[in-house]
Design a protein around this motif. Structure first.
Motif, short mmCIF file in Angstrom:
data_model
loop_
_atom_site.label_atom_id
_atom_site.label_comp_id
_atom_site.label_asym_id
_atom_site.label_seq_id
_atom_site.Cartn_x
_atom_site.Cartn_y
_atom_site.Cartn_z
N LYS A 6 0.81 -1.23 0.00
CA LYS A 6 0.00 0.00 0.00
C LYS A 6 0.84 1.27 0.00
O LYS A 6 1.98 1.28 0.45
CB LYS A 6 -0.95 0.00 1.19
CG LYS A 6 -0.36 0.49 2.51
CD LYS A 6 -1.45 0.62 3.55
CE LYS A 6 -0.90 1.22 4.84
NZ LYS A 6 -0.72 2.68 4.79
N SER B 38 -6.09 -0.56 6.50
CA SER B 38 -5.28 -1.78 6.27
C SER B 38 -5.04 -2.53 7.57
O SER B 38 -4.32 -3.53 7.57
CB SER B 38 -3.95 -1.41 5.64
OG SER B 38 -3.19 -0.64 6.54
N VAL C 245 -2.54 -3.48 0.97
CA VAL C 245 -3.95 -3.08 0.89
C VAL C 245 -4.68 -4.00 -0.09
O VAL C 245 -4.09 -4.45 -1.09
CB VAL C 245 -4.10 -1.59 0.47
CG1 VAL C 245 -3.50 -1.32 -0.91
CG2 VAL C 245 -5.56 -1.14 0.52
#
Ligand code: AMP
Ligand code: MG
Length: 341
Positions: free
Chosen positions: A105, A114, A120
């Motif tokens: 992410k 997350s 993510v």
């Protein structure tokens, strides 16, 4: 809080309702939206306060991360650090659609989304109403299933109302979901792609694009005590109705004979199709094909609760193709209680 109900069947015709939903999302509010898999509880994925409200509304444990929904492939690099070839290949094959990819992410994705992981989960849904609301909001949208944590995911707006009325700003009624089980989740954040949750996009289809795909242990068997799950959601007893569910592995005849031989009150059967005509207990039907079973399973589980079922004997779905997703969900509803006939 008063929850407004917005009916959207055609995003063009019901443009005003789409805009209202988008305005709520831009203002940090929560809106339950239809997707092709199950209904999602949507919030601005870039706003930690909005995302935190999702956890509150659902009673979701804070260590269970959210899937971020986009409505254009071009939005992917805005939320992930890099886009591997494999992600592009999968996106070309299955997006928009019921596939979620786990990728490293970017900072813009808040930790609350997350659950503190450096990856993510991203999905590009195909439902015309869900996609139109996301597009209109102009935001990446965090959206887990729109149920209270622990109950089966909602596949129609009525079930969202049941769980979330008074807890969210709006619920968008876009009709029943076509797929019926949550998206396939695959991680691309490791050397070998690994299936973390089976769904409508099958293992066979993923292998067709990527070659080799590993299957996480928790997909087909119970996560062992003390083992850290690859996907935090795996450790929760999802999808469970109030009734005790027992999966029966065997032929239609064996199933009917076994269920008819049971004594006790509020015993129900969850059957596939024609075999049910032989049952002397009340029953619900999941359907004969894995696709039908996926579409109906969660609604069946909720209906069994409505009818006061205390013990449910269910046919065991096959474990290949879309059947793997059906098996995974029903096995978890049964806490992996599987009896061979
Ligand atoms: P739901 O939105 O209710 O279908 O739940 C989302 C699922 O995706 C949960 O089972 C999570 O554990 C899984 N998930 C979300 N983000 C991640 C991530 N970064 N790594 C692994 N699994 C994830
Ligand atoms: Mg869920």
């Amino acid at each position: 809080m008063e929850t407004i109900l917005l009916r959207v069947r055609d995003p063009q015709q019901d443009r005003e309702a789409v805009q209202r939903a988008a305005v709520i999302l831009r203002g940090g509010g929560l809106v339950a939206i239809p997707t092709e898999t199950v209904y999602g509880l949507a919030a601005n994925a870039l706003d930690p306060a909005a995302a935190a409200r999702i956890f509150q509304a659902k009673n979701r444990p804070p260590d269970n991360p959210l899937i971020v929904h986009i409505e254009a492939l071009g939005d992917l690099p805005k939320i992930v650090r890099y886009v591997p070839h494999k992600a592009i290949d999968l996106a070309e094959a299955f997006w928009p659609g019921p596939l979620t990819m786990i990728l490293p992410k970017r900072e813009v994705i808040p930790d609350v989304v997350s659950a503190g992981l450096d990856t993510v989960a991203v999905r590009f849904p195909s439902h015309p109403v869900g996609a139109a609301i996301i597009r209109e909001s102009g935001l990446p949208i965090a959206a887990p299933s729109a149920n209270l944590a622990g109950s089966p995911s909602p596949t129609n707006a009525r079930r969202c109302v049941e769980d979330l009325s008074g807890r969210v700003e709006a619920i968008v009624d876009g009709g029943p979901c076509q797929v019926g089980v949550e998206s396939t989740v695959i991680t691309l954040a490791e050397d070998t792609p690994r299936l973390l949750r089976p769904g409508f996009i099958t293992l066979e289809q993923l292998c067709g694009v990527l070659g080799d795909v590993a299957v996480d242990n928790a997909v087909l068997s119970k996560l062992e005590e003390g083992v850290k799950p690859s996907s935090p959601g795996m450790k929760y007893k999802h999808y469970a109705p109030k009734a005790r569910v027992v999966l029966l592995e065997g032929s239609a005849e064996e199933f009917v004979r076994f269920v008819n031989g049971q004594h006790g009150k509020n015993i129900w059967a969850l059957a596939f199709g024609p075999e049910a005509s032989g049952l002397k207990k009340p029953y619900l039907l999941m359907g004969e094909t894995p696709e039908e079973q996926a579409q109906r399973l969660f609604e069946c589980l909720r209906e069994l609760d409505d009818r006061g079922a205390e013990l449910v004997y269910a046919r065991c779905p096959k474990k290949t193709g879309v059947g793997m997703a059906v098996f995974n969900r029903i096995a978890r509803a049964a806490a992996f209680t599987i009896q061979k006939l």
